[in-house]
Design a protein around this motif. Structure first.
Motif, mmCIF file in Angstrom:
data_model
loop_
_atom_site.group_PDB
_atom_site.id
_atom_site.type_symbol
_atom_site.label_atom_id
_atom_site.label_comp_id
_atom_site.label_asym_id
_atom_site.label_seq_id
_atom_site.Cartn_x
_atom_site.Cartn_y
_atom_site.Cartn_z
ATOM 1 N N GLU A 7 0.872 -1.211 0.000
ATOM 2 C CA GLU A 7 0.000 0.000 0.000
ATOM 3 C C GLU A 7 0.894 1.241 0.000
ATOM 4 N N THR A 8 0.566 2.298 -0.852
ATOM 5 C CA THR A 8 1.302 3.564 -0.922
ATOM 6 C C THR A 8 0.285 4.711 -0.906
ATOM 7 N N THR A 9 0.423 5.722 0.052
ATOM 8 C CA THR A 9 -0.511 6.858 0.193
ATOM 9 C C THR A 9 0.262 8.150 -0.056
ATOM 10 N N THR A 10 -0.181 9.018 -1.025
ATOM 11 C CA THR A 10 0.452 10.296 -1.367
ATOM 12 C C THR A 10 -0.470 11.426 -0.977
ATOM 13 N N GLY A 11 0.062 12.781 -0.953
ATOM 14 C CA GLY A 11 -0.748 13.983 -0.630
ATOM 15 C C GLY A 11 -0.815 14.265 0.859
ATOM 16 N N ILE A 12 -0.042 13.604 1.600
ATOM 17 C CA ILE A 12 -0.037 13.844 3.045
ATOM 18 C C ILE A 12 0.979 14.954 3.321
ATOM 19 N N GLU A 13 0.540 16.011 4.066
ATOM 20 C CA GLU A 13 1.432 17.113 4.378
ATOM 21 C C GLU A 13 2.596 16.607 5.183
ATOM 22 N N ALA A 14 3.754 17.280 4.796
ATOM 23 C CA ALA A 14 4.956 16.862 5.475
ATOM 24 C C ALA A 14 5.166 17.750 6.689
ATOM 25 N N GLY A 15 5.219 17.341 7.870
ATOM 26 C CA GLY A 15 5.453 18.091 9.114
ATOM 27 C C GLY A 15 6.817 18.691 9.162
ATOM 28 N N ALA A 16 7.816 18.165 8.578
ATOM 29 C CA ALA A 16 9.179 18.673 8.568
ATOM 30 C C ALA A 16 9.257 19.947 7.744
ATOM 31 N N SER A 17 8.525 19.977 6.624
ATOM 32 C CA SER A 17 8.544 21.185 5.764
ATOM 33 C C SER A 17 7.936 22.371 6.494
ATOM 34 N N ASP A 18 6.865 22.098 7.205
ATOM 35 C CA ASP A 18 6.230 23.193 7.956
ATOM 36 C C ASP A 18 7.170 23.741 9.031
ATOM 37 N N ALA A 19 7.845 22.870 9.701
ATOM 38 C CA ALA A 19 8.778 23.326 10.761
ATOM 39 C C ALA A 19 9.924 24.085 10.139
ATOM 40 N N ARG A 59 9.824 25.742 7.363
ATOM 41 C CA ARG A 59 9.328 27.050 6.906
ATOM 42 C C ARG A 59 9.229 28.030 8.074
ATOM 43 N N GLU A 60 8.752 27.555 9.193
ATOM 44 C CA GLU A 60 8.686 28.427 10.358
ATOM 45 C C GLU A 60 10.085 28.875 10.760
ATOM 46 N N ARG A 61 11.028 27.910 10.699
ATOM 47 C CA ARG A 61 12.395 28.289 11.042
ATOM 48 C C ARG A 61 12.930 29.296 10.055
ATOM 49 N N LEU A 62 12.540 29.138 8.752
ATOM 50 C CA LEU A 62 12.995 30.084 7.734
ATOM 51 C C LEU A 62 12.395 31.453 7.963
ATOM 52 N N ILE A 68 13.036 37.065 9.697
ATOM 53 C CA ILE A 68 12.686 38.167 10.590
ATOM 54 C C ILE A 68 13.918 38.601 11.346
ATOM 55 N N ARG A 69 14.738 37.634 11.769
ATOM 56 C CA ARG A 69 15.949 37.999 12.517
ATOM 57 C C ARG A 69 16.922 38.723 11.619
ATOM 58 N N GLU A 70 16.949 38.328 10.347
ATOM 59 C CA GLU A 70 17.866 39.013 9.412
ATOM 60 C C GLU A 70 17.416 40.434 9.164
ATOM 61 N N LYS A 71 16.131 40.676 9.065
ATOM 62 C CA LYS A 71 15.630 42.068 8.869
ATOM 63 C C LYS A 71 15.899 42.928 10.100
ATOM 64 N N GLU A 72 15.733 42.336 11.248
ATOM 65 C CA GLU A 72 15.989 43.120 12.457
ATOM 66 C C GLU A 72 17.456 43.496 12.546
ATOM 67 N N LEU A 95 20.223 31.605 7.164
ATOM 68 C CA LEU A 95 19.039 31.765 6.320
ATOM 69 C C LEU A 95 19.241 31.127 4.962
ATOM 70 N N GLY A 96 20.497 31.207 4.402
ATOM 71 C CA GLY A 96 20.753 30.586 3.096
ATOM 72 C C GLY A 96 20.681 29.032 3.209
ATOM 73 N N GLU A 97 21.262 28.564 4.261
ATOM 74 C CA GLU A 97 21.233 27.096 4.434
ATOM 75 C C GLU A 97 19.797 26.629 4.624
ATOM 76 N N ALA A 98 19.022 27.375 5.382
ATOM 77 C CA ALA A 98 17.632 26.990 5.619
ATOM 78 C C ALA A 98 16.820 27.013 4.341
ATOM 79 N N ARG A 99 17.096 28.045 3.533
ATOM 80 C CA ARG A 99 16.382 28.099 2.259
ATOM 81 C C ARG A 99 16.756 26.931 1.361
ATOM 82 N N THR A 100 18.051 26.633 1.364
ATOM 83 C CA THR A 100 18.480 25.477 0.550
ATOM 84 C C THR A 100 17.794 24.210 1.018
ATOM 85 N N ILE A 101 17.751 23.957 2.290
ATOM 86 C CA ILE A 101 17.092 22.750 2.828
ATOM 87 C C ILE A 101 15.608 22.782 2.565
ATOM 88 N N PHE A 102 15.006 23.939 2.690
ATOM 89 C CA PHE A 102 13.564 24.034 2.483
ATOM 90 C C PHE A 102 13.207 23.753 1.031
#
Length: 519
Positions: free
Chosen positions: A308-320, A322-325, A330-334, A353-360
């Motif tokens: 059995e294979t299920t697709t379309g499930i949100e990835a929890g790691a991507s959301d985290a 993105r929040e980290r990004l 925000i920290r870079e603007k400040e 921020l560059g590394e986070a963007r690359t990973i994201f």
């Protein structure tokens, strides 16, 4: 030198001439010879004949086999011929003649009745007495007297010797006067005896028959046969019972009704085991082939598959991420508002921020759910393989058990073969014992019957014609002797005439030769 001329051959004319010339001499010689012949014929002792007929039946003594004989009987034809010859030989035997002489009497057999025999006997006795007395006188002059006892013994010996000699003469005369005849291919015998009296001839024949029947009974009797067969029958009976008891014990110990049944049972069992082994070997070969095939199939099939294979499930790691990004942005603007671009904190934040963007960017916005399970085909093949292996193990164990059963069966067959040899030998001994038992039983009964028949003096030789008493003399045959005497007288007269003529001719020839010699 005088040469004799050969005499001319004698012709019929010469014979007739000689008879005519010497007719009186012929008549004289013929008359004298005829007279002597008549006197001899008249003086010859008369002999009377008695005859009896015996019939030989096919009886217990026809085979001529003793009851103790265990072999096969000889053929009837040979035994009948042998029996007839044996009877004739026994009737002619010296032993039978001795018994008949003792029964009839020596003096009665040697008694003379004819005048000529009496005179000849007297003359013979006178001559023997003269010779004996002369020899006795000569011996007496040269011998000493040894006493009365010795004289008595000599006299007794002389008397006994005389009796023995008289009996010998009687036996010899009886054997010469007795005739036994049997027609060819016949079972009848004729006993003929000639004696000086018809009554004596009949009595002699009667005594011959009676003494022979007694001798015949004794010759066919087997003394001691009944006790012998009783003892042997008892031994055979005990031996047979012992063998049968041993055979019965052997059958009981081996739980065997019949040897054939036991052999058939083991043979059927062996056939069944052999058939089962063949079937088991074939099934085992097929099962091993199936195991090999299933093992090859399992090697080719995957053990696990994605079920059995299920697709379309949100990835929890991507959301985290993105929040980290967002936090880093925000920290870079400040910091950018507070510091210059070369400030270390700002550089550090910008690097993060560059590394986070690359990973994201590498992270998928959706995730896929996969379920991995064992392959049902593989599982089915595996189950079949386990079943096939269990079947192979079962067939191998079955084959081993069949081998053990076959080994045990071979041991039982070997034991049965030994038992067969033992039972066959025992059965053969039982058959021999039974045959001997039956033979001894039959022989015992035959011996008992023979003993009873011997006790009753029953014989298979019966008298069909008793001894006859013929008052007419059978010898001499006076008419035949007279004819012979007449012919002899006539021939003597003719011979006298021929001899006289021959002598006269020789005499004339001698005279003629003498006259010629003088001239």
């Amino acid at each position: 030198m005088n040469v004799r001329n050969p005499s001319p051959p004698l012709t019929l004319f010469d014979i007739v001439y000689s008879i005519f010339l010497y007719k009186w001499r012929v008549l004289a010689v013929s008359g004298v010879c005829l007279t002597l012949a008549i006197v001899v014929i008249l003086l010859l002792p008369r002999k009377y004949e008695s005859e009896a007929k015996l019939f030989v039946r096919l009886g217990r003594s026809s085979a001529g086999v003793d009851p103790a004989a265990m072999g096969s009987m000889i053929s009837i034809q040979d035994s009948r011929e042998t029996e007839m010859n044996s009877i004739i030989d026994m009737l002619h035997s010296r032993g039978l003649a001795d018994q008949v002489v003792d029964s009839v009497g020596v003096e009665r057999i040697l008694e003379k009745h004819a005048w000529s025999e009496i005179q000849l006997e007297k003359l013979s006795d006178w001559i023997m007495d003269s010779i004996t007395s002369q020899i006795g006188d000569e011996n007496q002059s040269g011998e000493d007297q040894t006493g009365k006892n010795q004289t008595g013994e000599n006299q007794l010996g002389t008397v006994s010797g005389g009796v023995s000699e008289r009996k010998e003469l009687a036996v010899e005369e009886l054997m010469n006067s007795l005739k036994i005849g049997s027609p060819k291919k016949s079972t009848t015998l004729s006993v003929v005896c000639r004696a000086r009296k018809p009554e004596l001839a009949s009595e002699i024949v009667q005594q011959v028959i009676e003494n022979y029947q007694h001798m015949h009974i004794l010759s066919t009797k087997s003394k001691g046969s009944v006790p012998f067969f009783q003892e042997e029958f008892s031994k055979q009976d005990q031996a047979l019972q012992a063998l049968e008891a041993e055979f019965r014990t052997l059958k009981d110990a081996s739980a065997m009704l019949t040897l054939d049944g036991k052999q058939k049972s083991l043979q059927d069992e062996q056939s069944s085991i052999s058939q089962l082994k063949l079937v088991t070997r074939a099934d085992l070969t097929a099962a091993r082939s199936r195991v090999a095939s299933l093992q090859a199939s399992l090697k080719q099939l995957p053990e696990k598959i994605d079920s059995e294979t299920t697709t379309g499930i949100e990835a929890g790691a991507s959301d985290a991420m993105r929040e980290r990004l967002y936090e880093l942005e925000i920290r870079e603007k400040e910091l950018a508002t507070q510091f210059l671009d070369d400030h270390p904190d700002l550089k550090k934040v910008r690097e993060q921020l560059g590394e986070a963007r690359t990973i994201f960017q590498k992270q998928s916005l959706e995730r896929e759910h996969r379920v991995v399970s064992a392959s049902p085909v593989w599982m089915e093949k595996r189950s079949e393989l386990m079943t096939a292996e269990a079947e192979v193990a079962g067939l191998e164990e079955k084959l081993n058990q069949l081998g053990e059963l076959e080994t045990a069966l071979l041991s039982r067959i070997t034991e049965l073969n030994r038992l067969e040899l033992r039972t066959e030998a025992l059965w053969r001994d039982i058959q021999i014992a039974r045959e001997n038992h039956a033979n001894y039983a039959r022989k015992l009964e035959e011996a008992r019957i023979n003993e009873e028949l011997d006790r009753g003096e029953l014989s298979n030789v019966s008298v069909v014609t008793p001894p006859t008493v013929r008052m007419k003399a059978v010898s001499p045959k006076r008419s035949m002797l007279a004819l012979v005497g007449g012919l002899f007288s006539m021939m003597a007269g003719i011979f006298a005439a021929l001899a006289s003529d021959y002598l006269a001719r020789n005499r004339d020839q001698r005279r003629a030769r003498r006259g010629a010699d003088r001239n």
